[in-house]
Design a protein around this motif. Structure first.
Motif, PDB file in Angstrom:
ATOM      1  N   ASP A 139       0.796  -1.225   0.000  1.00  0.00           N
ATOM      2  CA  ASP A 139       0.000   0.000   0.000  1.00  0.00           C
ATOM      3  C   ASP A 139       0.831   1.279   0.000  1.00  0.00           C
ATOM      4  O   ASP A 139       0.411   2.300  -0.542  1.00  0.00           O
ATOM      5  CB  ASP A 139      -0.927   0.021   1.221  1.00  0.00           C
ATOM      6  CG  ASP A 139      -1.863  -1.179   1.272  1.00  0.00           C
ATOM      7  OD1 ASP A 139      -1.636  -2.138   0.511  1.00  0.00           O
ATOM      8  OD2 ASP A 139      -2.809  -1.169   2.069  1.00  0.00           O
ATOM      9  N   SER A 140       1.998   1.250   0.632  1.00  0.00           N
ATOM     10  CA  SER A 140       2.765   2.486   0.797  1.00  0.00           C
ATOM     11  C   SER A 140       3.716   2.768  -0.362  1.00  0.00           C
ATOM     12  O   SER A 140       4.420   3.779  -0.355  1.00  0.00           O
ATOM     13  CB  SER A 140       3.574   2.428   2.098  1.00  0.00           C
ATOM     14  OG  SER A 140       4.497   1.355   2.068  1.00  0.00           O
ATOM     15  N   PHE A 141       3.721   1.886  -1.370  1.00  0.00           N
ATOM     16  CA  PHE A 141       4.642   2.057  -2.484  1.00  0.00           C
ATOM     17  C   PHE A 141       3.924   2.593  -3.720  1.00  0.00           C
ATOM     18  O   PHE A 141       2.727   2.384  -3.898  1.00  0.00           O
ATOM     19  CB  PHE A 141       5.337   0.737  -2.818  1.00  0.00           C
ATOM     20  CG  PHE A 141       6.120   0.160  -1.668  1.00  0.00           C
ATOM     21  CD1 PHE A 141       7.038   0.931  -0.976  1.00  0.00           C
ATOM     22  CD2 PHE A 141       5.927  -1.155  -1.265  1.00  0.00           C
ATOM     23  CE1 PHE A 141       7.754   0.415   0.087  1.00  0.00           C
ATOM     24  CE2 PHE A 141       6.640  -1.685  -0.205  1.00  0.00           C
ATOM     25  CZ  PHE A 141       7.556  -0.898   0.473  1.00  0.00           C
ATOM     26  N   SER A 142       4.682   3.255  -4.578  1.00  0.00           N
ATOM     27  CA  SER A 142       4.117   3.799  -5.813  1.00  0.00           C
ATOM     28  C   SER A 142       3.842   2.672  -6.806  1.00  0.00           C
ATOM     29  O   SER A 142       4.325   1.543  -6.652  1.00  0.00           O
ATOM     30  CB  SER A 142       5.090   4.802  -6.435  1.00  0.00           C
ATOM     31  OG  SER A 142       6.245   4.125  -6.919  1.00  0.00           O
ATOM     32  N   ILE A 143       3.079   2.984  -7.849  1.00  0.00           N
ATOM     33  CA  ILE A 143       2.782   1.985  -8.880  1.00  0.00           C
ATOM     34  C   ILE A 143       4.072   1.489  -9.523  1.00  0.00           C
ATOM     35  O   ILE A 143       4.240   0.286  -9.767  1.00  0.00           O
ATOM     36  CB  ILE A 143       1.836   2.575  -9.941  1.00  0.00           C
ATOM     37  CG1 ILE A 143       0.464   2.882  -9.327  1.00  0.00           C
ATOM     38  CG2 ILE A 143       1.684   1.612 -11.116  1.00  0.00           C
ATOM     39  CD1 ILE A 143      -0.506   3.536 -10.283  1.00  0.00           C
ATOM     40  N   ASP A 144       4.988   2.401  -9.802  1.00  0.00           N
ATOM     41  CA  ASP A 144       6.259   2.005 -10.412  1.00  0.00           C
ATOM     42  C   ASP A 144       7.036   1.059  -9.498  1.00  0.00           C
ATOM     43  O   ASP A 144       7.657   0.093  -9.965  1.00  0.00           O
ATOM     44  CB  ASP A 144       7.107   3.236 -10.725  1.00  0.00           C
ATOM     45  CG  ASP A 144       6.556   4.045 -11.897  1.00  0.00           C
ATOM     46  OD1 ASP A 144       5.748   3.484 -12.672  1.00  0.00           O
ATOM     47  OD2 ASP A 144       6.927   5.221 -12.028  1.00  0.00           O
ATOM     48  N   GLU A 145       7.008   1.326  -8.192  1.00  0.00           N
ATOM     49  CA  GLU A 145       7.717   0.465  -7.247  1.00  0.00           C
ATOM     50  C   GLU A 145       7.059  -0.907  -7.151  1.00  0.00           C
ATOM     51  O   GLU A 145       7.745  -1.935  -7.074  1.00  0.00           O
ATOM     52  CB  GLU A 145       7.767   1.135  -5.876  1.00  0.00           C
ATOM     53  CG  GLU A 145       8.696   2.334  -5.818  1.00  0.00           C
ATOM     54  CD  GLU A 145       8.659   3.035  -4.484  1.00  0.00           C
ATOM     55  OE1 GLU A 145       9.735   3.377  -3.959  1.00  0.00           O
ATOM     56  OE2 GLU A 145       7.549   3.264  -3.955  1.00  0.00           O
ATOM     57  N   VAL A 146       5.732  -0.935  -7.167  1.00  0.00           N
ATOM     58  CA  VAL A 146       5.021  -2.214  -7.123  1.00  0.00           C
ATOM     59  C   VAL A 146       5.332  -3.026  -8.379  1.00  0.00           C
ATOM     60  O   VAL A 146       5.548  -4.246  -8.311  1.00  0.00           O
ATOM     61  CB  VAL A 146       3.504  -1.992  -6.976  1.00  0.00           C
ATOM     62  CG1 VAL A 146       2.756  -3.324  -7.062  1.00  0.00           C
ATOM     63  CG2 VAL A 146       3.193  -1.312  -5.644  1.00  0.00           C
ATOM     64  N   ASN A 147       5.387  -2.374  -9.513  1.00  0.00           N
ATOM     65  CA  ASN A 147       5.734  -3.071 -10.754  1.00  0.00           C
ATOM     66  C   ASN A 147       7.174  -3.582 -10.716  1.00  0.00           C
ATOM     67  O   ASN A 147       7.482  -4.639 -11.286  1.00  0.00           O
ATOM     68  CB  ASN A 147       5.527  -2.151 -11.955  1.00  0.00           C
ATOM     69  CG  ASN A 147       4.060  -2.006 -12.328  1.00  0.00           C
ATOM     70  OD1 ASN A 147       3.275  -2.943 -12.168  1.00  0.00           O
ATOM     71  ND2 ASN A 147       3.681  -0.838 -12.823  1.00  0.00           N
TER      72      ASN A 147
END
Length: 224
Positions: A139-147
């Motif tokens: 939840d606390s990470f950006s979309i780019d980080e999740v990818n």
């Protein structure tokens, strides 16, 4: 730092663990878990106790929103240089505030044991009783980080992973078809108090928390 300590820090910094610093040189690790997870926080403490002055402490917090008391254990390490590598790896100084970020080369640091710690911190069943799929709360990470994490799991462990967004929060789901691989990767490293988070291969879970190593071995053979 032992390899066990490295896996703990890498895995839990992807999850609920956090590091704090005043000057970017000396760093302190902090862990908080609900009282039911006391064996887990004691496990963390045993690995990091050489950097601590006190054992995990119990506290009770009253939440006015829910009108409930929440019971938890927590501990802090001392501020030490030993954690500087992990602090610089996972945190970026933005206008005087250190913000957690996912390292671009996170794949290099992920091991099965680190993945198990990440799962124990932030993993969960996706559809209890209906599937062996699981999710990782990011939840606390950006979309780019999740990818970036998705790609690391796919490349390093050959897992089938998808992202799901809801209310501007992006989470990772490890698909049911990857359950056999995930089971082999992390089950040997899960603590008994965390079995309830993990599927048993038959759309159910193993709910026993206080079990002997013999029972654990039987369970492992049954689901592999």
């Amino acid at each position: 730092m032992t390899f066990q300590g490295t896996d703990l820090l890498i895995g839990t910094l992807l999850g609920d663990g956090n590091l704090q610093t005043n000057n970017g040189q000396m760093w302190q690790y902090r862990a908080i878990h609900k009282a039911a997870h006391q064996p887990y926080i004691m496990h963390k403490y045993e690995i990091l106790k050489d950097f601590c002055q006190t054992e995990p402490q119990y506290s009770s917090i009253f939440d006015k929103r829910t009108q409930k008391n929440y019971h938890r254990y927590s501990f802090n390490t001392l501020f030490v240089e030993d954690f500087r590598f992990y602090g610089k790896l996972f945190y970026k100084n933005e206008t005087g505030t250190w913000k957690k970020q996912i390292p671009k080369d996170i794949q290099k640091y992920l091991t099965p044991k680190a993945l198990a710690y990440w799962y124990m911190d932030d993993g969960a069943l996706k559809w209890k009783g209906k599937s062996n799929a699981v999710r990782l709360c990011t939840d606390s990470f950006s979309i780019d980080e999740v990818n970036l994490l998705k790609k690391a799991l796919e490349t390093k462990f050959q897992l089938k992973v998808c992202t799901q967004m809801k209310n501007n929060i992006t989470r990772l789901s490890i698909l049911e078809e990857s359950y056999p691989q995930l089971n082999q990767l992390i089950l040997p490293h899960l603590l008994p108090c965390m079995y309830y988070k993990f599927p048993d291969g038959n759309n159910g879970i193993y709910e026993g928390e206080d079990i002997s190593s013999d029972i654990f071995n039987t369970f492992q053979e049954r689901v592999l």
